[in-house]
Motif scaffolding. Structure first.
Motif, PDB file in Angstrom:
ATOM      1  N   PHE A 174       7.284  -4.041  -8.077  1.00 27.98           N
ATOM      2  CA  PHE A 174       8.408  -4.801  -7.522  1.00 27.98           C
ATOM      3  C   PHE A 174       8.026  -6.269  -7.474  1.00 27.98           C
ATOM      4  CE2 PHE A 174       5.628  -3.831  -4.047  1.00 27.98           C
ATOM      5  CZ  PHE A 174       5.682  -4.916  -3.208  1.00 27.98           C
ATOM      6  N   ASP A 175       8.992  -7.097  -7.105  1.00 21.56           N
ATOM      7  CA  ASP A 175       8.754  -8.537  -6.960  1.00 21.56           C
ATOM      8  C   ASP A 175       8.572  -8.853  -5.482  1.00 21.56           C
ATOM      9  OD1 ASP A 175       8.624 -11.254  -6.997  1.00 21.56           O
ATOM     10  OD2 ASP A 175      10.668 -11.583  -7.710  1.00 21.56           O
ATOM     11  N   PRO A 176       7.343  -9.115  -5.008  1.00 19.27           N
ATOM     12  CA  PRO A 176       7.128  -9.381  -3.578  1.00 19.27           C
ATOM     13  C   PRO A 176       7.953 -10.545  -3.051  1.00 19.27           C
ATOM     14  CG  PRO A 176       5.037  -9.010  -4.691  1.00 19.27           C
ATOM     15  CD  PRO A 176       6.077  -9.131  -5.760  1.00 19.27           C
ATOM     16  N   ALA A 177       8.227 -11.543  -3.882  1.00 21.95           N
ATOM     17  CA  ALA A 177       8.976 -12.714  -3.423  1.00 21.95           C
ATOM     18  C   ALA A 177      10.414 -12.366  -3.081  1.00 21.95           C
ATOM     19  CB  ALA A 177       8.949 -13.798  -4.496  1.00 21.95           C
ATOM     20  N   ALA A 178      10.895 -11.232  -3.599  1.00 20.70           N
ATOM     21  CA  ALA A 178      12.284 -10.857  -3.351  1.00 20.70           C
ATOM     22  C   ALA A 178      12.470 -10.097  -2.046  1.00 20.70           C
ATOM     23  CB  ALA A 178      12.804 -10.005  -4.511  1.00 20.70           C
ATOM     24  N   LEU A 179      11.364  -9.752  -1.382  1.00 20.07           N
ATOM     25  CA  LEU A 179      11.458  -8.988  -0.135  1.00 20.07           C
ATOM     26  C   LEU A 179      11.801  -9.902   1.032  1.00 20.07           C
ATOM     27  CD1 LEU A 179       8.386  -6.597  -0.399  1.00 20.07           C
ATOM     28  CD2 LEU A 179      10.785  -6.069  -0.873  1.00 20.07           C
ATOM     29  N   PRO A 180      12.554  -9.423   2.027  1.00 15.47           N
ATOM     30  CA  PRO A 180      12.820 -10.218   3.223  1.00 15.47           C
ATOM     31  C   PRO A 180      11.555 -10.349   4.058  1.00 15.47           C
ATOM     32  CG  PRO A 180      13.713  -8.003   3.464  1.00 15.47           C
ATOM     33  CD  PRO A 180      13.268  -8.127   2.037  1.00 15.47           C
ATOM     34  N   PRO A 181      11.474 -11.394   4.927  1.00 20.03           N
ATOM     35  CA  PRO A 181      10.260 -11.619   5.727  1.00 20.03           C
ATOM     36  C   PRO A 181       9.896 -10.454   6.633  1.00 20.03           C
ATOM     37  CG  PRO A 181      11.702 -13.544   5.775  1.00 20.03           C
ATOM     38  CD  PRO A 181      12.482 -12.449   5.132  1.00 20.03           C
ATOM     39  N   ASP A 182      10.897  -9.680   7.099  1.00 18.17           N
ATOM     40  CA  ASP A 182      10.623  -8.593   8.035  1.00 18.17           C
ATOM     41  C   ASP A 182      10.452  -7.254   7.327  1.00 18.17           C
ATOM     42  OD1 ASP A 182      13.216  -8.399   7.205  1.00 18.17           O
ATOM     43  OD2 ASP A 182      14.068  -7.952   9.175  1.00 18.17           O
ATOM     44  N   ALA A 183      10.172  -7.284   6.034  1.00 19.19           N
ATOM     45  CA  ALA A 183       9.965  -6.037   5.290  1.00 19.19           C
ATOM     46  C   ALA A 183       8.728  -5.326   5.822  1.00 19.19           C
ATOM     47  CB  ALA A 183       9.815  -6.340   3.801  1.00 19.19           C
ATOM     48  N   GLY A 184       8.589  -4.046   5.424  1.00 20.35           N
ATOM     49  CA  GLY A 184       7.499  -3.228   5.944  1.00 20.35           C
ATOM     50  C   GLY A 184       6.117  -3.770   5.664  1.00 20.35           C
ATOM     51  N   LEU A 185       5.972  -4.586   4.611  1.00 18.42           N
ATOM     52  CA  LEU A 185       4.654  -5.143   4.298  1.00 18.42           C
ATOM     53  C   LEU A 185       4.125  -6.031   5.410  1.00 18.42           C
ATOM     54  CD1 LEU A 185       5.127  -6.058   0.525  1.00 18.42           C
ATOM     55  CD2 LEU A 185       4.100  -4.011   1.519  1.00 18.42           C
ATOM     56  N   HIS A 186       5.022  -6.533   6.266  1.00 15.99           N
ATOM     57  CA  HIS A 186       4.585  -7.385   7.374  1.00 15.99           C
ATOM     58  C   HIS A 186       3.609  -6.653   8.278  1.00 15.99           C
ATOM     59  CE1 HIS A 186       4.759 -10.381  10.535  1.00 15.99           C
ATOM     60  NE2 HIS A 186       5.073  -9.434  11.398  1.00 15.99           N
ATOM     61  N   ASN A 187       3.814  -5.335   8.472  1.00 11.74           N
ATOM     62  CA  ASN A 187       2.916  -4.552   9.326  1.00 11.74           C
ATOM     63  C   ASN A 187       1.495  -4.544   8.797  1.00 11.74           C
ATOM     64  OD1 ASN A 187       4.796  -3.882  11.237  1.00 11.74           O
ATOM     65  ND2 ASN A 187       5.236  -1.846  10.411  1.00 11.74           N
ATOM     66  N   LEU A 188       1.355  -4.506   7.465  1.00 11.94           N
ATOM     67  CA  LEU A 188       0.016  -4.502   6.880  1.00 11.94           C
ATOM     68  C   LEU A 188      -0.747  -5.754   7.275  1.00 11.94           C
ATOM     69  CD1 LEU A 188       0.893  -3.337   3.235  1.00 11.94           C
ATOM     70  CD2 LEU A 188       0.297  -1.917   5.204  1.00 11.94           C
ATOM     71  N   HIS A 189      -0.111  -6.899   7.135  1.00 11.54           N
ATOM     72  CA  HIS A 189      -0.767  -8.174   7.477  1.00 11.54           C
ATOM     73  C   HIS A 189      -1.048  -8.259   8.972  1.00 11.54           C
ATOM     74  CE1 HIS A 189      -0.122  -9.785   3.432  1.00 11.54           C
ATOM     75  NE2 HIS A 189       1.116  -9.302   3.486  1.00 11.54           N
ATOM     76  N   THR A 190      -0.121  -7.799   9.792  1.00 14.36           N
ATOM     77  CA  THR A 190      -0.295  -7.880  11.248  1.00 14.36           C
ATOM     78  C   THR A 190      -1.479  -7.053  11.706  1.00 14.36           C
ATOM     79  OG1 THR A 190       2.074  -8.246  11.566  1.00 14.36           O
ATOM     80  CG2 THR A 190       0.809  -7.475  13.471  1.00 14.36           C
ATOM     81  N   ARG A 191      -1.593  -5.836  11.189  1.00 17.44           N
ATOM     82  CA  ARG A 191      -2.696  -4.962  11.605  1.00 17.44           C
ATOM     83  C   ARG A 191      -4.048  -5.547  11.199  1.00 17.44           C
ATOM     84  NH1 ARG A 191      -2.084  -0.165  13.746  1.00 17.44           N
ATOM     85  NH2 ARG A 191      -0.074   0.890  13.704  1.00 17.44           N
ATOM     86  N   ALA A 192      -4.143  -6.003   9.958  1.00 17.54           N
ATOM     87  CA  ALA A 192      -5.415  -6.553   9.495  1.00 17.54           C
ATOM     88  C   ALA A 192      -5.776  -7.818  10.264  1.00 17.54           C
ATOM     89  CB  ALA A 192      -5.346  -6.842   7.999  1.00 17.54           C
ATOM     90  N   ALA A 193      -4.804  -8.681  10.498  1.00 13.64           N
ATOM     91  CA  ALA A 193      -5.075  -9.934  11.216  1.00 13.64           C
ATOM     92  C   ALA A 193      -5.536  -9.668  12.637  1.00 13.64           C
ATOM     93  CB  ALA A 193      -3.821 -10.813  11.225  1.00 13.64           C
ATOM     94  N   ALA A 194      -5.101  -8.581  13.250  1.00 12.76           N
ATOM     95  CA  ALA A 194      -5.477  -8.270  14.641  1.00 12.76           C
ATOM     96  C   ALA A 194      -6.974  -8.043  14.789  1.00 12.76           C
ATOM     97  CB  ALA A 194      -4.707  -7.050  15.128  1.00 12.76           C
ATOM     98  N   VAL A 195      -7.664  -7.670  13.702  1.00  7.22           N
ATOM     99  CA  VAL A 195      -9.118  -7.459  13.759  1.00  7.22           C
ATOM    100  C   VAL A 195      -9.846  -8.492  12.906  1.00  7.22           C
ATOM    101  CG1 VAL A 195      -8.993  -5.009  14.342  1.00  7.22           C
ATOM    102  CG2 VAL A 195      -8.914  -5.704  11.935  1.00  7.22           C
ATOM    103  N   GLY A 196      -9.189  -9.617  12.631  1.00  7.87           N
ATOM    104  CA  GLY A 196      -9.821 -10.691  11.884  1.00  7.87           C
ATOM    105  C   GLY A 196      -9.845 -10.489  10.390  1.00  7.87           C
ATOM    106  N   GLY A 197      -9.063  -9.523   9.897  1.00  8.63           N
ATOM    107  CA  GLY A 197      -9.068  -9.246   8.467  1.00  8.63           C
ATOM    108  C   GLY A 197      -7.870  -9.840   7.756  1.00  8.63           C
ATOM    109  N   SER A 198      -7.741  -9.485   6.490  1.00 12.25           N
ATOM    110  CA  SER A 198      -6.641  -9.995   5.671  1.00 12.25           C
ATOM    111  C   SER A 198      -6.214  -8.926   4.677  1.00 12.25           C
ATOM    112  CB  SER A 198      -7.058 -11.270   4.931  1.00 12.25           C
ATOM    113  OG  SER A 198      -8.154 -11.007   4.072  1.00 12.25           O
ATOM    114  N   VAL A 199      -4.956  -9.035   4.241  1.00 12.27           N
ATOM    115  CA  VAL A 199      -4.394  -8.096   3.267  1.00 12.27           C
ATOM    116  C   VAL A 199      -3.652  -8.902   2.204  1.00 12.27           C
ATOM    117  CG1 VAL A 199      -2.593  -6.374   2.908  1.00 12.27           C
ATOM    118  CG2 VAL A 199      -4.213  -6.082   4.759  1.00 12.27           C
ATOM    119  N   ARG A 200      -3.754  -8.461   0.943  1.00 12.18           N
ATOM    120  CA  ARG A 200      -3.006  -9.084  -0.143  1.00 12.18           C
ATOM    121  C   ARG A 200      -2.287  -7.989  -0.915  1.00 12.18           C
ATOM    122  NH1 ARG A 200      -6.785 -11.993  -3.902  1.00 12.18           N
ATOM    123  NH2 ARG A 200      -7.020  -9.944  -4.841  1.00 12.18           N
ATOM    124  N   VAL A 201      -1.008  -8.198  -1.172  1.00 14.71           N
ATOM    125  CA  VAL A 201      -0.202  -7.247  -1.923  1.00 14.71           C
ATOM    126  C   VAL A 201       0.119  -7.869  -3.278  1.00 14.71           C
ATOM    127  CG1 VAL A 201       1.932  -5.909  -2.004  1.00 14.71           C
ATOM    128  CG2 VAL A 201       0.789  -6.307   0.194  1.00 14.71           C
TER     129      VAL A 201
END
Length: 328
Positions: free
Chosen positions: A285-312
């Motif tokens: 898919f095209d990540p740029a076409a997703l809305p800001p509140d799409a499900g991928l936001h949870n991935l970044h939030t969880r990783a950031a909570a423990v000092g980590g990072s996620v890239r899709v």
């Protein structure tokens, strides 16, 4: 000037000063102003008043004549004058008794007010912190339900689809095994929802670690391959929980949006920390076409909570890769 005359002049000067201060409408009593008029009226070289640990005055203070100032049978403060030969001034000490008592009461009132204001601010801050903590816990519970329970619900949907196909194609007898599998998945989903609602992480994650938890919950999926370091070390519970749910949600997203695709989950220890990857060979898919509140936001939030990072990383026709890193 004899001590008795000094005493009399100082008492009169204090009375006049108090009357003038009351008329002026400023702070009352103003101890610095009182010390000043006593200094001048009694022709002293220094005059100091002490109340509640606060000392005000002017002039020399070495080798003074000093006395405790009392009122109502209780010490209210102290008076010190220089030179010592100018004392004693008992009349001045008596006249200053109610003055220092008033000053002490005002100082104590101000202190109580400061303490009360600080307590009120702390209470308000505590309420805001409690509200924020409740909101954080609520959002965490929402994420746990989304990332953990939803995975099982998607699997249930697939199992129901297979059961329906078997019933249609082969009849009830052939569907018996599919029905047993469906009932087993229902039980697992119910158990996970109950554990999540009560704030309990999957038991295998707590007891045996991230690798065992992913193997336990993904092992029955033929389309998911698990590639984990044989000696993957244990990480803090918060890190293992965050990575577990990120991987589970990434797999769940692949099951929903890349049906039939091959999925791989990979975890590696490095000198810097924990690396993980979830990859599928689906339509992408095209990540740029997703809305800001799409499900991928949870991935970044969880990783950031423990000092980590996620890239899709994804594009139409190339599949999707979720890579993440949590530093030591």
């Amino acid at each position: 000037m004899r001590a008795r005359e000094r005493d009399s002049r100082a008492v009169a000067a204090v009375a006049d000063c108090l009357a003038a201060q009351a008329t002026a409408g400023g702070p009352w009593p103003d101890l610095a102003g009182i010390a000043e008029v006593v200094l001048r009226a009694a022709e002293l070289t220094g005059c100091w008043l002490t109340v509640g640990g606060r000392r005000v005055g002017r002039g020399g203070d070495r080798d003074p004549w000093s006395t405790v100032v009392a009122h109502g049978g209780e010490a209210q403060g102290a008076l010190a004058i220089t030179p010592a030969s100018a004392g004693p001034l008992p009349g001045l000490a008596r006249a200053l008794g109610p003055v220092l008592a008033t000053a002490r009461l005002a100082a104590e009132t101000d202190e109580f007010r400061r303490v009360g204001d600080a307590a009120a601010r702390e209470l308000a801050d505590g309420r805001w912190r409690a509200a924020a903590e409740m909101d954080r816990e609520r959002r965490g519970l929402e994420r746990d339900l989304h990332d953990g329970a939803q995975h099982h619900l998607v699997a249930l949907r697939m199992a129901v689809g297979l059961l329906e196909h078997t019933l249609t194609a082969k009849g009830p007898a052939a569907a018996r095994d599919r029905l047993d599998d469906l009932l087993s998945r229902l039980g697992a989903a119910e158990e996970l929802v109950l554990r999540t609602a009560s704030g309990i992480l999957p038991l295998v994650l707590v007891s045996d670690g991230l690798s065992a938890a992913l193997a336990a919950h993904l092992g029955d999926h033929d389309d998911v391959g698990l590639d984990v370091d044989a000696e993957l070390r244990r990480y803090p519970a918060a890190v293992e929980s965050a990575v577990y749910f990120v991987c589970m949600e990434a797999v769940n997203n692949a099951h929903k949006h890349a049906v039939g695709a091959a999925i791989s989950v990979r975890l590696r220890d490095s000198v810097r920390g924990l690396e993980f990857e979830v990859r599928d060979d689906g339509p992408g898919f095209d990540p740029a076409a997703l809305p800001p509140d799409a499900g991928l936001h949870n991935l970044h939030t969880r990783a950031a909570a423990v000092g980590g990072s996620v890239r899709v990383t994804s594009a139409p026709g190339t599949g999707t890769t979720v890579t993440g890193f949590v530093p030591l």
